[in-house]
Design a protein around this motif. Sequence first.
Motif, PDB file in Angstrom:
ATOM      1  N   ARG A   2     -11.569  22.956 -85.798  1.00 12.13           N
ATOM      2  CA  ARG A   2     -11.960  21.855 -84.942  1.00 12.13           C
ATOM      3  C   ARG A   2     -12.339  20.645 -85.777  1.00 12.13           C
ATOM      4  O   ARG A   2     -12.889  20.796 -86.861  1.00 12.13           O
ATOM      5  N   GLY A   3     -12.053  19.468 -85.270  1.00 18.31           N
ATOM      6  CA  GLY A   3     -12.417  18.249 -85.985  1.00 18.31           C
ATOM      7  C   GLY A   3     -13.870  17.865 -85.736  1.00 18.31           C
ATOM      8  O   GLY A   3     -14.464  18.234 -84.728  1.00 18.31           O
ATOM      9  N   LYS A   4     -14.423  17.111 -86.666  1.00 15.96           N
ATOM     10  CA  LYS A   4     -15.792  16.616 -86.558  1.00 15.96           C
ATOM     11  C   LYS A   4     -15.761  15.114 -86.303  1.00 15.96           C
ATOM     12  O   LYS A   4     -14.802  14.429 -86.659  1.00 15.96           O
ATOM     13  N   ARG A   5     -16.846  14.592 -85.730  1.00 18.37           N
ATOM     14  CA  ARG A   5     -16.949  13.149 -85.503  1.00 18.37           C
ATOM     15  C   ARG A   5     -17.046  12.428 -86.838  1.00 18.37           C
ATOM     16  O   ARG A   5     -17.569  12.957 -87.810  1.00 18.37           O
ATOM     17  N   LEU A   6     -16.546  11.196 -86.867  1.00 11.02           N
ATOM     18  CA  LEU A   6     -16.566  10.399 -88.080  1.00 11.02           C
ATOM     19  C   LEU A   6     -17.938   9.769 -88.299  1.00 11.02           C
ATOM     20  O   LEU A   6     -18.596   9.363 -87.344  1.00 11.02           O
ATOM     21  N   THR A   7     -18.335   9.654 -89.567  1.00 11.62           N
ATOM     22  CA  THR A   7     -19.556   8.925 -89.903  1.00 11.62           C
ATOM     23  C   THR A   7     -19.240   7.430 -89.905  1.00 11.62           C
ATOM     24  O   THR A   7     -18.072   7.023 -89.842  1.00 11.62           O
ATOM     25  N   ARG A   8     -20.259   6.626 -90.022  1.00 13.20           N
ATOM     26  CA  ARG A   8     -20.057   5.173 -90.024  1.00 13.20           C
ATOM     27  C   ARG A   8     -19.144   4.744 -91.172  1.00 13.20           C
ATOM     28  O   ARG A   8     -18.234   3.937 -90.996  1.00 13.20           O
ATOM     29  N   TRP A  24      -9.639   9.441 -83.554  1.00 11.52           N
ATOM     30  CA  TRP A  24      -9.470  10.384 -84.666  1.00 11.52           C
ATOM     31  C   TRP A  24     -10.729  11.186 -84.934  1.00 11.52           C
ATOM     32  O   TRP A  24     -11.846  10.696 -84.782  1.00 11.52           O
ATOM     33  N   LEU A  25     -10.530  12.436 -85.355  1.00 11.44           N
ATOM     34  CA  LEU A  25     -11.602  13.329 -85.779  1.00 11.44           C
ATOM     35  C   LEU A  25     -11.370  13.692 -87.233  1.00 11.44           C
ATOM     36  O   LEU A  25     -10.229  13.696 -87.706  1.00 11.44           O
ATOM     37  N   LEU A  26     -12.421  14.043 -87.939  1.00 15.42           N
ATOM     38  CA  LEU A  26     -12.313  14.418 -89.343  1.00 15.42           C
ATOM     39  C   LEU A  26     -11.987  15.899 -89.456  1.00 15.42           C
ATOM     40  O   LEU A  26     -12.714  16.748 -88.947  1.00 15.42           O
ATOM     41  N   LYS A  27     -10.874  16.206 -90.118  1.00 13.38           N
ATOM     42  CA  LYS A  27     -10.498  17.599 -90.357  1.00 13.38           C
ATOM     43  C   LYS A  27     -11.081  18.064 -91.684  1.00 13.38           C
ATOM     44  O   LYS A  27     -11.663  19.132 -91.763  1.00 13.38           O
ATOM     45  N   SER A  28     -10.918  17.241 -92.738  1.00 14.50           N
ATOM     46  CA  SER A  28     -11.519  17.560 -94.033  1.00 14.50           C
ATOM     47  C   SER A  28     -11.652  16.284 -94.849  1.00 14.50           C
ATOM     48  O   SER A  28     -10.985  15.289 -94.583  1.00 14.50           O
ATOM     49  N   GLU A  29     -12.526  16.356 -95.847  1.00 19.10           N
ATOM     50  CA  GLU A  29     -12.752  15.217 -96.733  1.00 19.10           C
ATOM     51  C   GLU A  29     -12.959  15.744 -98.144  1.00 19.10           C
ATOM     52  O   GLU A  29     -13.665  16.724 -98.355  1.00 19.10           O
ATOM     53  N   ASP A  30     -12.313  15.093 -99.099  1.00 20.85           N
ATOM     54  CA  ASP A  30     -12.556  15.398-100.508  1.00 20.85           C
ATOM     55  C   ASP A  30     -12.433  14.102-101.299  1.00 20.85           C
ATOM     56  O   ASP A  30     -12.305  13.032-100.717  1.00 20.85           O
ATOM     57  N   LYS A  31     -12.486  14.206-102.615  1.00 16.28           N
ATOM     58  CA  LYS A  31     -12.488  12.977-103.422  1.00 16.28           C
ATOM     59  C   LYS A  31     -11.163  12.228-103.379  1.00 16.28           C
ATOM     60  O   LYS A  31     -11.113  11.053-103.709  1.00 16.28           O
ATOM     61  N   THR A  32     -10.078  12.873-102.927  1.00 12.81           N
ATOM     62  CA  THR A  32      -8.791  12.180-102.848  1.00 12.81           C
ATOM     63  C   THR A  32      -8.616  11.412-101.544  1.00 12.81           C
ATOM     64  O   THR A  32      -7.821  10.489-101.471  1.00 12.81           O
ATOM     65  N   GLY A  33      -9.352  11.784-100.488  1.00 15.25           N
ATOM     66  CA  GLY A  33      -9.237  11.053 -99.241  1.00 15.25           C
ATOM     67  C   GLY A  33      -9.685  11.844 -98.032  1.00 15.25           C
ATOM     68  O   GLY A  33     -10.329  12.886 -98.150  1.00 15.25           O
TER      69      GLY A  33
END
Length: 52
Positions: A2-8, A24-33
């Motif tokens: 499941r996606g998460k809400r985006l931060t500011r 859009w929802l956040l699926k994953s985040e890392d240092k590349t994007g």
Amino acid sequence: MRGKRLTRRQKIRVKEVRLNPDNWLLKSEDKTGLTLLHRATGKTRFIPAATK
């Protein structure tokens, strides 16, 4: 997954690449994007990290 809400800060980055952060929802985040998941269609999209 499941996606998460985006931060500011993430919303600002999504706007920089001319996408509507409300769709859009956040699926994953890392240092590349960010990997985003579209709320309605389920399509995924990768946004590279901002360069300074």
